[in-house]
Motif scaffolding. Structure first.
Motif, mmCIF file in Angstrom:
data_model
loop_
_atom_site.group_PDB
_atom_site.id
_atom_site.type_symbol
_atom_site.label_atom_id
_atom_site.label_comp_id
_atom_site.label_asym_id
_atom_site.label_seq_id
_atom_site.Cartn_x
_atom_site.Cartn_y
_atom_site.Cartn_z
ATOM 1 N N MET A 10 0.836 -1.193 0.000
ATOM 2 C CA MET A 10 0.000 0.000 0.000
ATOM 3 C C MET A 10 0.879 1.255 0.000
ATOM 4 O O MET A 10 1.797 1.368 0.798
ATOM 5 C CB MET A 10 -0.914 0.021 1.228
ATOM 6 N N ARG A 11 0.576 2.177 -0.903
ATOM 7 C CA ARG A 11 1.238 3.473 -0.908
ATOM 8 C C ARG A 11 0.483 4.393 0.035
ATOM 9 O O ARG A 11 -0.697 4.682 -0.158
ATOM 10 C CB ARG A 11 1.270 4.059 -2.312
ATOM 11 N N LEU A 12 1.158 4.849 1.071
ATOM 12 C CA LEU A 12 0.504 5.611 2.121
ATOM 13 C C LEU A 12 -0.172 6.868 1.584
ATOM 14 O O LEU A 12 -1.289 7.210 1.994
ATOM 15 C CB LEU A 12 1.535 5.981 3.188
ATOM 16 N N SER A 13 0.465 7.546 0.656
ATOM 17 C CA SER A 13 -0.077 8.808 0.152
ATOM 18 C C SER A 13 -1.344 8.614 -0.680
ATOM 19 O O SER A 13 -2.091 9.569 -0.899
ATOM 20 C CB SER A 13 0.977 9.548 -0.675
ATOM 21 N N GLU A 14 -1.588 7.396 -1.138
ATOM 22 C CA GLU A 14 -2.769 7.122 -1.945
ATOM 23 C C GLU A 14 -3.889 6.460 -1.154
ATOM 24 O O GLU A 14 -4.987 6.247 -1.674
ATOM 25 C CB GLU A 14 -2.386 6.231 -3.133
ATOM 26 N N ALA A 15 -3.626 6.140 0.109
ATOM 27 C CA ALA A 15 -4.615 5.455 0.945
ATOM 28 C C ALA A 15 -5.425 6.471 1.750
ATOM 29 O O ALA A 15 -5.018 7.610 1.958
ATOM 30 C CB ALA A 15 -3.905 4.497 1.896
ATOM 31 N N THR A 16 -6.591 6.033 2.203
ATOM 32 C CA THR A 16 -7.363 6.846 3.140
ATOM 33 C C THR A 16 -6.980 6.461 4.562
ATOM 34 O O THR A 16 -6.392 5.401 4.803
ATOM 35 C CB THR A 16 -8.875 6.596 2.959
ATOM 36 N N TRP A 17 -7.324 7.314 5.522
ATOM 37 C CA TRP A 17 -6.952 6.996 6.901
ATOM 38 C C TRP A 17 -7.670 5.753 7.396
ATOM 39 O O TRP A 17 -7.136 4.992 8.207
ATOM 40 C CB TRP A 17 -7.202 8.192 7.822
ATOM 41 N N THR A 18 -8.880 5.500 6.886
ATOM 42 C CA THR A 18 -9.618 4.311 7.321
ATOM 43 C C THR A 18 -8.973 3.046 6.780
ATOM 44 O O THR A 18 -8.962 2.003 7.449
ATOM 45 C CB THR A 18 -11.083 4.388 6.874
ATOM 46 N N GLU A 19 -8.410 3.134 5.579
ATOM 47 C CA GLU A 19 -7.705 1.977 5.023
ATOM 48 C C GLU A 19 -6.432 1.696 5.803
ATOM 49 O O GLU A 19 -6.082 0.536 6.032
ATOM 50 C CB GLU A 19 -7.394 2.221 3.546
ATOM 51 N N VAL A 20 -5.753 2.753 6.224
ATOM 52 C CA VAL A 20 -4.552 2.569 7.040
ATOM 53 C C VAL A 20 -4.926 1.977 8.399
ATOM 54 O O VAL A 20 -4.256 1.076 8.909
ATOM 55 C CB VAL A 20 -3.811 3.901 7.212
ATOM 56 N N ALA A 21 -6.008 2.453 8.975
ATOM 57 C CA ALA A 21 -6.440 1.954 10.284
ATOM 58 C C ALA A 21 -6.781 0.475 10.244
ATOM 59 O O ALA A 21 -6.646 -0.232 11.251
ATOM 60 C CB ALA A 21 -7.644 2.752 10.773
ATOM 61 N N PHE B 91 7.937 -8.577 -1.705
ATOM 62 C CA PHE B 91 7.851 -9.064 -0.333
ATOM 63 C C PHE B 91 6.563 -9.848 -0.125
ATOM 64 O O PHE B 91 5.479 -9.396 -0.493
ATOM 65 C CB PHE B 91 7.906 -7.879 0.627
ATOM 66 N N ASP B 92 6.692 -11.018 0.474
ATOM 67 C CA ASP B 92 5.531 -11.870 0.730
ATOM 68 C C ASP B 92 4.923 -11.514 2.086
ATOM 69 O O ASP B 92 5.020 -12.262 3.052
ATOM 70 C CB ASP B 92 5.940 -13.339 0.701
ATOM 71 N N GLY B 93 4.347 -10.348 2.140
ATOM 72 C CA GLY B 93 3.764 -9.879 3.385
ATOM 73 C C GLY B 93 3.190 -8.488 3.187
ATOM 74 O O GLY B 93 3.156 -7.953 2.075
ATOM 75 N N GLU B 94 2.734 -7.892 4.268
ATOM 76 C CA GLU B 94 2.101 -6.582 4.219
ATOM 77 C C GLU B 94 3.102 -5.512 4.617
ATOM 78 O O GLU B 94 3.738 -5.598 5.669
ATOM 79 C CB GLU B 94 0.902 -6.551 5.169
ATOM 80 N N VAL B 95 3.235 -4.480 3.791
ATOM 81 C CA VAL B 95 4.143 -3.370 4.077
ATOM 82 C C VAL B 95 3.585 -2.120 3.414
ATOM 83 O O VAL B 95 3.051 -2.176 2.303
ATOM 84 C CB VAL B 95 5.575 -3.677 3.578
ATOM 85 N N VAL B 96 3.681 -0.996 4.108
ATOM 86 C CA VAL B 96 3.263 0.272 3.522
ATOM 87 C C VAL B 96 4.500 0.996 2.997
ATOM 88 O O VAL B 96 5.593 0.861 3.542
ATOM 89 C CB VAL B 96 2.501 1.160 4.516
ATOM 90 N N VAL B 97 4.303 1.758 1.921
ATOM 91 C CA VAL B 97 5.374 2.564 1.343
ATOM 92 C C VAL B 97 5.036 4.022 1.606
ATOM 93 O O VAL B 97 4.033 4.541 1.108
ATOM 94 C CB VAL B 97 5.516 2.311 -0.168
ATOM 95 N N GLY B 98 5.861 4.666 2.408
ATOM 96 C CA GLY B 98 5.635 6.064 2.737
ATOM 97 C C GLY B 98 5.983 6.986 1.582
ATOM 98 O O GLY B 98 6.585 6.570 0.588
ATOM 99 N N PRO B 99 5.624 8.264 1.699
ATOM 100 C CA PRO B 99 5.960 9.237 0.652
ATOM 101 C C PRO B 99 7.457 9.498 0.611
ATOM 102 O O PRO B 99 8.140 9.453 1.641
ATOM 103 C CB PRO B 99 5.186 10.496 1.076
ATOM 104 N N THR B 100 7.956 9.758 -0.565
ATOM 105 C CA THR B 100 9.396 9.947 -0.752
ATOM 106 C C THR B 100 9.858 11.297 -0.221
ATOM 107 O O THR B 100 9.248 12.333 -0.505
ATOM 108 C CB THR B 100 9.752 9.838 -2.248
ATOM 109 N N ILE B 101 10.940 11.283 0.552
ATOM 110 C CA ILE B 101 11.576 12.516 1.011
ATOM 111 C C ILE B 101 12.553 12.953 -0.079
ATOM 112 O O ILE B 101 13.523 12.249 -0.367
ATOM 113 C CB ILE B 101 12.292 12.286 2.354
#
Length: 240
Positions: free
Chosen positions: A1-12, A53-63
């Motif tokens: 999941m790309r964090l910047s494209e998700a909603t807060w409810t999806e992240v929760a 990756f065989d698992g769940e990981v979020v990708v934060g916005p690029t600095i």
């Protein structure tokens, strides 16, 4: 999941604790490659690693801005001090941890960030409520790593694979002819040059012509596989 494209409810609704944080730079990469090369490449590798990756990981916005004062002589280069950079990345990591993503891999695309990232990851892991490590993609591509320059074959190859429209193909010869063979000006194991314009006329180190799109695809695959292995190790690591 790309964090910047998700909603807060999806992240929760997520159950994992792993995050990737791409970090790059906005700096010269010769006459043929964009200023955002390091940020673009870090983001591409982070996304490819998440997919591998065989698992769940979020990708934060690029600095996008890092420790890059060594390129200040070239127009468009942006930089912050190491202290500012460390503070910004640390507080971003702590923000991720606040939401439960307390195992963070910083995916780095710029050599000038390496020392600062290593220090801050050690510090935040020792003193905070988060475990963090730094991964630099061009150090994780096997034998290709020995060809790493600046705007050279590796960075150009990855861009040709992921963002071919941004590479100025008509300037490749100019980039090669005005570049340097190696980074720095070395005497007795000491680099006498503090800034890149002291040893390269156009900012390039290495031959970008040696980095085609096929090589870029291989680089992305190698880096993604290495990053996925690192994520697995970070996920399994026993923390105090």
């Amino acid at each position: 999941m790309r964090l910047s494209e998700a909603t807060w409810t999806e992240v929760a609704a997520l159950d994992g604790d792993l995050a990737l944080l791409p970090v790059g730079s906005t700096e010269q990469h010769g006459p043929h490659a964009p200023l955002g090369t390091d940020a673009l490449n870090a983001e591409s590798v982070a996304e490819a690693g998440a997919d591998a990756f065989d698992g769940e990981v979020v990708v934060g916005p690029t600095i996008p801005v890092g420790v890059a004062e060594e390129h200040r002589a070239f127009d468009g280069t942006l930089w912050v001090s190491p202290d500012t950079f460390r503070a910004y990345v640390r507080e971003t990591i702590e923000s991720l941890a606040h939401h439960g993503f307390d195992r963070v891999v910083v995916v780095n695309g710029h050599g000038g960030n390496i020392d600062a990232l290593a220090e801050l990851c050690r510090r935040v892991s020792r003193t905070g409520d988060v475990y963090a490590v730094a991964f630099t993609w061009f150090d994780a591509v096997g034998d290709h790593s020995s060809d790493m320059g600046h705007g050279g074959p590796l960075e150009t190859a990855l861009l040709r694979h992921t963002h071919p429209e941004l590479v100025r193909e008509d300037r490749i010869d100019e980039a090669r002819d005005g570049g340097a063979d190696r980074w720095g000006e070395w005497v007795s194991g000491v680099n006498l040059a503090h800034d890149s314009d002291e040893f390269t006329d156009n900012g390039v180190v290495g031959d970008p012509a040696e980095g085609d799109a096929d090589r870029g695809a291989e680089l992305e695959s190698l880096a993604a596989e290495a990053l996925a292995s690192l994520l697995d190790a970070v996920e399994r690591r026993q923390l105090d």
